[in-house]
Design an enzyme around this catalytic site. Structure first.
Site, PDB file in Angstrom:
ATOM      1  N   GLU A  58       1.646  -2.538 -12.605  1.00 19.91           N
ATOM      2  CA  GLU A  58       1.419  -1.243 -12.675  1.00 19.91           C
ATOM      3  C   GLU A  58       2.578  -0.495 -13.488  1.00 19.91           C
ATOM      4  O   GLU A  58       2.493   0.100 -14.647  1.00 19.91           O
ATOM      5  CB  GLU A  58       1.223  -0.421 -11.439  1.00 19.91           C
ATOM      6  CG  GLU A  58       1.474   0.895 -11.589  1.00 19.91           C
ATOM      7  CD  GLU A  58       1.694   1.636 -10.167  1.00 19.91           C
ATOM      8  OE1 GLU A  58       2.973   1.913  -9.790  1.00 19.91           O
ATOM      9  OE2 GLU A  58       0.929   1.710  -9.250  1.00 19.91           O
ATOM     10  N   ASP A 115      -5.541  -1.657 -12.560  1.00 22.34           N
ATOM     11  CA  ASP A 115      -5.044  -0.428 -13.488  1.00 22.34           C
ATOM     12  C   ASP A 115      -3.767  -1.053 -14.210  1.00 22.34           C
ATOM     13  O   ASP A 115      -3.658  -0.535 -15.424  1.00 22.34           O
ATOM     14  CB  ASP A 115      -4.381   0.532 -12.254  1.00 22.34           C
ATOM     15  CG  ASP A 115      -3.499   0.091 -11.524  1.00 22.34           C
ATOM     16  OD1 ASP A 115      -3.345  -0.974 -11.151  1.00 22.34           O
ATOM     17  OD2 ASP A 115      -2.779   0.980 -10.606  1.00 22.34           O
TER      18      ASP A 115
END
Length: 346
Positions: A58, A115
């Site tokens: 991330e 993500d």
């Protein structure tokens, strides 16, 4: 996967006096320089100090995007080089989600976090398309193909609709799929899908927005939830709550031009600052009751973005604080600059 320390996010911090809205981007560039001084090692590793100095996919994806947004090609290339050298250990083009100093990728840390991969691919696309930097298209195309092939799953309620899984290894059966609503970044999915011709990502963006509207109708935007053939149910392996993950839901929707979305309206009402303290409600329990507040500037920046109020690039109070709210503040400032509906006045 638990990514960040709960305690590191509850500290309170005074806000600086807001400067005039930054329409030129100079404030964001200055903020990026300070952010990378605090959180980016010279070799390109993004450090999360509140989690014993680990690095995660991330953070690498966020930093790539911020470097591109600030026009910092040198930092962009160092971040990407470290990422390739240390997180690309899988047989596919996705990243291992966590790297620990002195240990590297350990145990099940080789699992990806979707993500992080989504933001890395989007940053690489933007660098080539928007900045004109020498990034080979097949790199982000390969990531996009593996997100499409491994991280999308049919919705048990409607098999033609696709859900974005939090990981290629996350729970997914014909009856139950684990969902992290804050991983849904419609703009990134649509731009990657359009660029590569993979309509599955565009469909996942569309259905993701539908799911977020359905969840908003329940009054709770959860960090995690299971999507089952019977509807939404308590998440497998996680508490049912709305907290630090869910703060990204309005951020990503506004960035995608969906500032009128039901989830943004709900977040704006639930995050609203408590004056005169200025604290925002950053966590709610299963029944929607407030469980934590904070006046950290990064969380307040997300609240302002959700309300379509001006968002200033972060200054010292934000950038000297914990990694996660500082990163959110940087992303919110970039989102405000790139969404004409909520952009600072020129």
């Amino acid at each position: 996967m638990q990514r960040r320390s709960f305690l590191g996010m509850l500290g309170l911090m005074s806000l600086s006096v807001a400067a005039p809205a930054d329409s030129s981007g100079a404030g964001l560039v200055a903020a990026w320089r300070r952010w990378k001084t605090r959180f980016l090692e010279p070799e390109g590793r993004v450090v999360d100090p509140e989690q014993a100095g680990i690095s995660h996919s991330e953070g690498q994806g966020y930093a790539l995007l911020l470097a591109q947004g600030a026009g910092d090609r040198d930092a962009f290339e160092r971040i990407e080089a470290w990422t390739r050298a240390h997180l690309l250990i899988r047989e596919d083009a996705l990243m291992a989600w966590r790297w620990t100093p002195g240990g590297g990728v350990m145990g099940e840390d080789w699992h990806n976090a979707t993500d992080g991969d989504l933001f890395r691919a989007w940053a690489l696309l933007r660098a080539r398309r928007d900045s004109g930097w020498p990034v080979e298209q097949d790199i982000h195309s390969a990531i996009t193909a593996d997100i499409s092939g491994s991280c999308l799953w049919p919705d048990p309620r409607a098999g033609a609709e696709l859900l974005l899984r939090p990981s290629a290894e996350a729970l997914a059966t014909e009856e139950r799929v684990l969902l992290n609503p804050s991983y849904i970044m419609p703009r990134a999915l649509r731009e990657l899908g359009t660029d590569t011709g993979d309509t599955r990502l565009v469909r996942a963006a569309d259905h993701g927005e539908t799911c977020l509207a359905e969840l908003a109708a329940t009054g709770l935007l959860p960090d995690w939830i299971d999507v089952t053939a019977r509807g939404y149910e308590s998440p497998t392996g996680h508490d049912l709550r709305s907290a630090y993950d869910a703060l990204r839901i309005p951020l990503y929707l506004v960035w995608s031009g969906r500032d009128a979305h039901a989830a943004v309206r709900l977040a704006a009402s639930q995050l609203a600052p408590d004056e005169p303290s200025g604290a925002v409600t950053v966590a709610r329990g299963e029944a929607g009751e407030p469980t934590a507040t904070s006046d950290l500037p990064g969380y307040r920046a997300v609240a302002r973005l959700a309300a379509c109020s001006p968002v200033e690039p972060p200054g010292a109070p934000s950038l000297d604080g914990p990694y996660y709210p500082a990163a959110l503040h940087m992303l919110a400032a970039l989102a405000a600059r790139e969404n004409s509906a909520c952009a600072p006045p020129k």
